[in-house]
Scaffold this motif. Structure first.
Motif, PDB file in Angstrom:
ATOM      1  N   LEU A 190       0.825  -1.215   0.000  1.00 43.70           N
ATOM      2  CA  LEU A 190       0.000   0.000   0.000  1.00 43.70           C
ATOM      3  C   LEU A 190       0.863   1.270   0.000  1.00 43.70           C
ATOM      4  N   SER A 191       0.561   2.179  -0.911  1.00 37.34           N
ATOM      5  CA  SER A 191       1.188   3.506  -0.908  1.00 37.34           C
ATOM      6  C   SER A 191       0.087   4.555  -0.905  1.00 37.34           C
ATOM      7  N   PHE A 192       0.444   5.711  -0.335  1.00 42.86           N
ATOM      8  CA  PHE A 192      -0.541   6.792  -0.299  1.00 42.86           C
ATOM      9  C   PHE A 192       0.142   8.134  -0.503  1.00 42.86           C
ATOM     10  N   VAL A 193      -0.431   8.935  -1.394  1.00 39.23           N
ATOM     11  CA  VAL A 193       0.087  10.277  -1.679  1.00 39.23           C
ATOM     12  C   VAL A 193      -1.022  11.283  -1.360  1.00 39.23           C
ATOM     13  N   TYR A 194      -0.698  12.299  -0.539  1.00 35.65           N
ATOM     14  CA  TYR A 194      -1.646  13.398  -0.306  1.00 35.65           C
ATOM     15  C   TYR A 194      -1.586  14.356  -1.493  1.00 35.65           C
ATOM     16  N   ASN A 195      -2.718  14.898  -1.864  1.00 33.75           N
ATOM     17  CA  ASN A 195      -2.812  15.911  -2.939  1.00 33.75           C
ATOM     18  C   ASN A 195      -2.018  15.540  -4.187  1.00 33.75           C
ATOM     19  N   SER A 209      -8.257   6.357   1.153  1.00 34.10           N
ATOM     20  CA  SER A 209      -8.077   5.161   0.336  1.00 34.10           C
ATOM     21  C   SER A 209      -6.709   5.201  -0.323  1.00 34.10           C
ATOM     22  N   PRO A 210      -6.103   4.014  -0.495  1.00 35.47           N
ATOM     23  CA  PRO A 210      -4.738   3.980  -1.015  1.00 35.47           C
ATOM     24  C   PRO A 210      -4.611   4.600  -2.406  1.00 35.47           C
ATOM     25  N   THR A 211      -3.400   5.040  -2.718  1.00 35.54           N
ATOM     26  CA  THR A 211      -3.088   5.484  -4.069  1.00 35.54           C
ATOM     27  C   THR A 211      -2.717   4.264  -4.913  1.00 35.54           C
ATOM     28  N   SER A 212      -2.032   3.317  -4.283  1.00 37.62           N
ATOM     29  CA  SER A 212      -1.826   2.012  -4.930  1.00 37.62           C
ATOM     30  C   SER A 212      -1.738   0.954  -3.840  1.00 37.62           C
ATOM     31  N   PHE A 267     -13.586  -6.850   3.770  1.00 36.29           N
ATOM     32  CA  PHE A 267     -13.624  -5.539   3.101  1.00 36.29           C
ATOM     33  C   PHE A 267     -12.229  -5.191   2.576  1.00 36.29           C
ATOM     34  N   ILE A 268     -12.155  -4.802   1.317  1.00 35.07           N
ATOM     35  CA  ILE A 268     -10.864  -4.385   0.773  1.00 35.07           C
ATOM     36  C   ILE A 268     -10.917  -2.900   0.435  1.00 35.07           C
ATOM     37  N   ASN A 269     -10.057  -2.120   1.095  1.00 38.29           N
ATOM     38  CA  ASN A 269      -9.934  -0.691   0.792  1.00 38.29           C
ATOM     39  C   ASN A 269      -8.896  -0.558  -0.314  1.00 38.29           C
ATOM     40  N   HIS A 270      -9.351  -0.115  -1.493  1.00 33.27           N
ATOM     41  CA  HIS A 270      -8.484  -0.101  -2.675  1.00 33.27           C
ATOM     42  C   HIS A 270      -8.513   1.270  -3.330  1.00 33.27           C
ATOM     43  N   PRO A 271      -7.577   1.544  -4.248  1.00 31.17           N
ATOM     44  CA  PRO A 271      -7.586   2.833  -4.936  1.00 31.17           C
ATOM     45  C   PRO A 271      -8.845   2.980  -5.776  1.00 31.17           C
ATOM     46  N   THR A 279      -1.770   8.544   9.003  1.00 31.14           N
ATOM     47  CA  THR A 279      -2.210   8.248   7.636  1.00 31.14           C
ATOM     48  C   THR A 279      -2.473   6.752   7.495  1.00 31.14           C
ATOM     49  N   LEU A 280      -1.621   5.954   8.113  1.00 28.27           N
ATOM     50  CA  LEU A 280      -1.761   4.494   8.027  1.00 28.27           C
ATOM     51  C   LEU A 280      -3.083   4.024   8.642  1.00 28.27           C
ATOM     52  N   ILE A 281      -3.380   4.504   9.836  1.00 33.19           N
ATOM     53  CA  ILE A 281      -4.580   3.986  10.499  1.00 33.19           C
ATOM     54  C   ILE A 281      -5.868   4.462   9.821  1.00 33.19           C
ATOM     55  N   GLN A 282      -5.798   5.612   9.144  1.00 33.44           N
ATOM     56  CA  GLN A 282      -7.007   6.083   8.459  1.00 33.44           C
ATOM     57  C   GLN A 282      -7.339   5.247   7.226  1.00 33.44           C
ATOM     58  N   GLN A 283      -6.391   4.406   6.803  1.00 28.71           N
ATOM     59  CA  GLN A 283      -6.681   3.490   5.699  1.00 28.71           C
ATOM     60  C   GLN A 283      -7.551   2.329   6.203  1.00 28.71           C
TER      61      GLN A 283
END
Ligand SMILES: Nc1ncnc2c1ncn2[C@@H]1O[C@H](COP(=O)(O)OP(=O)(O)OP(=O)(O)O)[C@@H](O)[C@H]1O
Ligand SMILES: [Mg+2]
Length: 310
Positions: A8-13, A58-61, A69-73, A48-52
């Motif tokens: 999992l990766s996440f980018v703000y803005n 939701s993840p960027t990738s 439940f799968i939280n996906h991009p 940021t991690l726990i909010q996923q």
């Protein structure tokens, strides 16, 4: 309900001048019914991690799976070029598994199962009275009004707020009291996973201890507790597993005792004071087994053992 992060990766803005990469290629399994601590320096990506986990972000990738439940991009990734037929079929199958569309009721069900107490509880409070605020969660999840109020009262008493608080405005409370109301608001919904971000900030030592002991009881009753903290003393006393974050990555996942004694300053963290004290005694010549020391009591016993043996 285990929680599994997969690449999992996440980018703000994204794609803006304010773009900031907060999580990088996280793969992590958080087992159920454990007391898990997430530690790491300021800005390392803990919040940021726990909010996923409850799909506030939701993840960027990559993805995170919480039970079924799968939280996906939002967008599916492109299929890599050069795959053979078998690989294409496998890619498609995996895509179908991960990218299931969420209905709003699925997200609501997830949030009932995963309760999150924010780092800044002010963000979580909005009703005119403490009682209404705490009853909001259960009511929102379909509990009848009287039952929701009853759950709210129970939860408030559990966090140490008596009847005199029930009709007060949550906005007129002290920082520590607001935090207690926010915790009660989540407890009132009886989640299967309780995530608390710096829950003891602003509490006096007695209230902090009571709160941590409450979380331990909740864990004993079968709930997963995920604690985000900078306080290694809390990690030593309460956690069964610790995840160290650094620069948006998971640096380490281990039992707390495996972490102590290493140089934690590289992560802007400190060993628990009690552990440092034990190490100091050892350096000064006391024959003492520092392994497994998590509390004042453990240290006292280690010293007595050392005296008896020597
Ligand atoms: N809303 C936001 N918009 C843009 N960037 C953000 C936002 N929230 C956090 N970030 C950035 O993402 C990174 C991770 O932040 P995060 O809040 O997850 O860290 P943290 O480990 O919880 O820190 P702390 O211990 O200070 O609470 C940081 O570089 C931060 O500046
Ligand atoms: Mg944070």
């Amino acid at each position: 309900m285990p929680i599994e992060f997969s690449r999992l990766s996440f980018v703000y803005n994204p794609k803006s001048p304010f773009q900031s990469s907060a999580l990088n290629d996280i793969s992590l399994l958080l087992p159920e019914k454990q007391f898990i601590a997430i530690v790491g320096r300021t800005g390392s990506g803990k919040s940021t991690l726990i909010q996923q986990i409850n799909a506030l972000l939701s993840p960027t990738s990559g993805y995170v799976q919480i039970g079924d439940f799968i939280n996906h991009p939002e967008k599916k990734p492109k299929r890599p070029k050069g795959l053979n037929d078998e690989e294409k079929a496998a890619f498609k199958k995996e895509e179908r598994r991960i990218y299931q569309k969420h209905k709003s009721k699925d997200i609501k069900a997830l949030r009932k199962r995963v309760g999150l107490v924010f780092q800044f509880p002010e963000y979580q409070l909005f009703e005119e009275t403490v009682e209404k605020d705490v009853a909001f969660g259960p009511k929102n999840f379909g509990v009848k009004k009287e039952d929701a109020i009853r759950s709210a009262h129970e939860a408030l008493l559990r966090v140490g707020l008596d009847e005199s608080f029930f009709q007060r405005s949550p906005f007129e409370l002290s920082g520590g009291e607001k935090r207690k109301v926010a915790i009660a608001g989540i407890l009132a919904t009886s989640p299967e996973i309780l995530i608390v971000d710096e829950p003891t900030a602003g509490l006096d030592p007695a209230a902090a201890k009571e709160t941590m002991e409450l979380f331990t009881k909740i864990r004993d009753a079968g709930t997963t507790v995920i604690l985000v903290t900078h306080d290694m003393d809390l990690v030593a006393t309460y956690a069964q597993m610790v995840v160290v974050m650094e620069n948006g990555r998971v640096e380490k996942t281990c039992a707390p005792s495996e972490l102590f004694g290493q140089d934690l300053t590289q992560y802007s963290l400190q060993n628990p004071r009690i552990f440092d004290f034990a190490l100091r005694l050892k350096q000064k010549g006391l024959t003492i087994d520092t392994e497994g020391i998590r509390s004042v009591n453990d240290l006292a016993e280690a010293i007595i053992r050392s005296k008896q043996n020597g």
